[in-house]
Scaffold this motif. Structure first.
Motif, mmCIF file in Angstrom:
data_model
loop_
_atom_site.group_PDB
_atom_site.id
_atom_site.type_symbol
_atom_site.label_atom_id
_atom_site.label_comp_id
_atom_site.label_asym_id
_atom_site.label_seq_id
_atom_site.Cartn_x
_atom_site.Cartn_y
_atom_site.Cartn_z
ATOM 1 N N TRP A 108 -4.365 12.621 -53.405
ATOM 2 C CA TRP A 108 -3.272 13.362 -52.702
ATOM 3 C C TRP A 108 -3.165 12.304 -51.256
ATOM 4 O O TRP A 108 -2.159 12.005 -50.807
ATOM 5 N N TRP A 109 -4.259 12.057 -50.651
ATOM 6 C CA TRP A 109 -4.076 11.461 -49.236
ATOM 7 C C TRP A 109 -3.504 9.771 -49.403
ATOM 8 O O TRP A 109 -3.032 9.256 -48.722
ATOM 9 N N ILE A 110 -3.833 9.147 -50.621
ATOM 10 C CA ILE A 110 -3.101 8.035 -50.933
ATOM 11 C C ILE A 110 -1.599 8.064 -50.787
ATOM 12 O O ILE A 110 -1.089 7.341 -50.250
ATOM 13 N N PHE A 111 -1.185 9.198 -51.378
ATOM 14 C CA PHE A 111 0.357 9.457 -51.191
ATOM 15 C C PHE A 111 0.842 9.662 -49.887
ATOM 16 O O PHE A 111 2.035 9.214 -49.500
ATOM 17 N N LEU A 112 -0.189 10.210 -49.216
ATOM 18 C CA LEU A 112 0.476 10.489 -47.773
ATOM 19 C C LEU A 112 0.461 9.290 -46.916
ATOM 20 O O LEU A 112 1.387 9.058 -46.203
ATOM 21 N N LEU A 113 -0.458 8.419 -47.159
ATOM 22 C CA LEU A 113 -0.446 7.136 -46.594
ATOM 23 C C LEU A 113 0.617 6.137 -46.944
ATOM 24 O O LEU A 113 1.337 5.463 -46.275
ATOM 25 N N LEU A 114 1.093 6.183 -48.397
ATOM 26 C CA LEU A 114 2.032 5.389 -48.826
ATOM 27 C C LEU A 114 3.521 6.002 -48.216
ATOM 28 O O LEU A 114 4.309 5.182 -47.811
ATOM 29 N N GLY A 115 3.673 7.390 -48.033
ATOM 30 C CA GLY A 115 4.809 7.913 -47.303
ATOM 31 C C GLY A 115 4.726 7.568 -45.945
ATOM 32 O O GLY A 115 5.961 7.221 -45.568
ATOM 33 N N LEU A 116 3.733 7.679 -45.216
ATOM 34 C CA LEU A 116 3.690 7.211 -43.821
ATOM 35 C C LEU A 116 3.975 5.574 -43.507
ATOM 36 O O LEU A 116 4.909 5.531 -42.817
ATOM 37 N N ALA A 117 3.643 5.028 -44.602
ATOM 38 C CA ALA A 117 4.113 3.403 -44.470
ATOM 39 C C ALA A 117 5.506 3.352 -44.820
ATOM 40 O O ALA A 117 6.146 2.439 -44.175
ATOM 41 N N GLY A 118 5.916 3.847 -45.842
ATOM 42 C CA GLY A 118 7.333 3.857 -46.302
ATOM 43 C C GLY A 118 8.372 4.336 -45.015
ATOM 44 O O GLY A 118 9.454 3.765 -44.813
ATOM 45 N N ILE A 119 7.978 5.517 -44.531
ATOM 46 C CA ILE A 119 8.556 5.941 -43.139
ATOM 47 C C ILE A 119 8.669 4.654 -42.047
ATOM 48 O O ILE A 119 9.558 4.512 -41.595
ATOM 49 N N ALA A 120 7.504 4.179 -41.876
ATOM 50 C CA ALA A 120 7.335 3.027 -40.797
ATOM 51 C C ALA A 120 8.206 1.965 -41.219
ATOM 52 O O ALA A 120 8.958 1.383 -40.350
ATOM 53 N N VAL A 121 8.215 1.441 -42.382
ATOM 54 C CA VAL A 121 9.008 0.414 -42.945
ATOM 55 C C VAL A 121 10.398 0.952 -42.782
ATOM 56 O O VAL A 121 11.351 0.027 -42.449
ATOM 57 N N SER A 122 10.938 1.863 -43.091
ATOM 58 C CA SER A 122 12.276 2.319 -42.995
ATOM 59 C C SER A 122 12.820 2.325 -41.540
ATOM 60 O O SER A 122 13.864 1.933 -41.350
ATOM 61 N N MET A 123 12.143 2.815 -40.778
ATOM 62 C CA MET A 123 12.519 3.073 -39.274
ATOM 63 C C MET A 123 12.274 1.623 -38.636
ATOM 64 O O MET A 123 13.166 1.151 -37.594
ATOM 65 N N LEU A 124 11.428 0.616 -38.937
ATOM 66 C CA LEU A 124 11.346 -0.672 -38.561
ATOM 67 C C LEU A 124 12.124 -1.954 -38.713
ATOM 68 O O LEU A 124 12.178 -2.945 -38.111
ATOM 69 N N THR A 125 12.901 -1.581 -39.694
ATOM 70 C CA THR A 125 13.614 -2.669 -40.508
ATOM 71 C C THR A 125 15.106 -2.521 -40.138
ATOM 72 O O THR A 125 15.727 -1.584 -39.793
ATOM 73 N N ASP A 126 15.789 -3.660 -39.911
ATOM 74 C CA ASP A 126 17.339 -3.649 -39.586
ATOM 75 C C ASP A 126 18.040 -3.554 -40.979
ATOM 76 O O ASP A 126 19.414 -3.354 -40.843
ATOM 77 N N ASN A 127 17.415 -4.076 -42.008
ATOM 78 C CA ASN A 127 18.301 -4.165 -43.358
ATOM 79 C C ASN A 127 18.558 -2.730 -43.793
ATOM 80 O O ASN A 127 17.484 -1.985 -44.133
ATOM 81 N N VAL A 128 19.689 -2.518 -44.136
ATOM 82 C CA VAL A 128 20.153 -0.999 -44.626
ATOM 83 C C VAL A 128 19.417 -1.116 -46.015
ATOM 84 O O VAL A 128 19.166 0.193 -46.152
#
Length: 106
Positions: free
Chosen positions: A41-61
Motif C-alpha cells: 500500500w505504501w508504494i501507492f501512497l508514494l506514487l500518489g504524493l509524487a503525482g500530486i507534486a507533479v500536478s502542482m509544479l507544472t504549468d502544462n494543463v
C-alpha cells in the motif's frame, strides 16, 4: 499542445487519458494484491504524493490534469487493495497459494 487548445480538443484528450489511467489501475489492484497482498500500500501512497507534486509544479494543463488523475487513482488504490483482500477472502478472486498471509515475505 496549441493544436488541442485551438481545436478545443484538450478536454477530450484529458477525458481519454483519465479513462486509460483509471482502466489501468483495475488490473494493477488485482495483480498487486495477488502477489504482495496489502503490504504494498505504501508504494501507492508514494506514487500518489509524487503525482500530486507533479500536478502542482507544472504549468502544462494537460500534464497537470493527468498527473492529478494518476495521483488520486494511486491513492484510491490503497482502499481498493484492502477491499480486494476481502473479495479474495470471499472467494470472488483467486488466492495466491504461495502467499499465506500479508506479514510474511514470499
Amino acid at each position: 499542445m496549441e493544436f488541442f487548445v485551438e481545436h478545443r480538443l484538450l478536454g477530450l484528450l484529458i477525458g481519454i487519458g483519465t479513462f486509460l489511467i483509471i482502466g489501468l489501475f483495475h488490473p494493477v489492484v488485482i495483480k498487486a494484491e495477488y502477489h504482495w497482498g496489502t503490504r504494498c500500500w505504501w508504494i501507492f501512497l508514494l506514487l500518489g504524493l509524487a503525482g500530486i507534486a507533479v500536478s502542482m509544479l507544472t504549468d502544462n494543463v494537460l500534464l497537470s490534469a493527468l498527473a492529478g488523475v494518476f495521483a488520486f487513482s494511486s491513492l484510491w488504490t490503497i482502499k481498493e487493495l484492502f477491499e480486494q483482500k476481502e473479495r479474495v477472502r470471499k472467494g470472488w478472486f483467486p488466492e495466491n497459494p504461495r502467499r499465506k498471509n500479508d506479514s510474511r515475505p514470499q
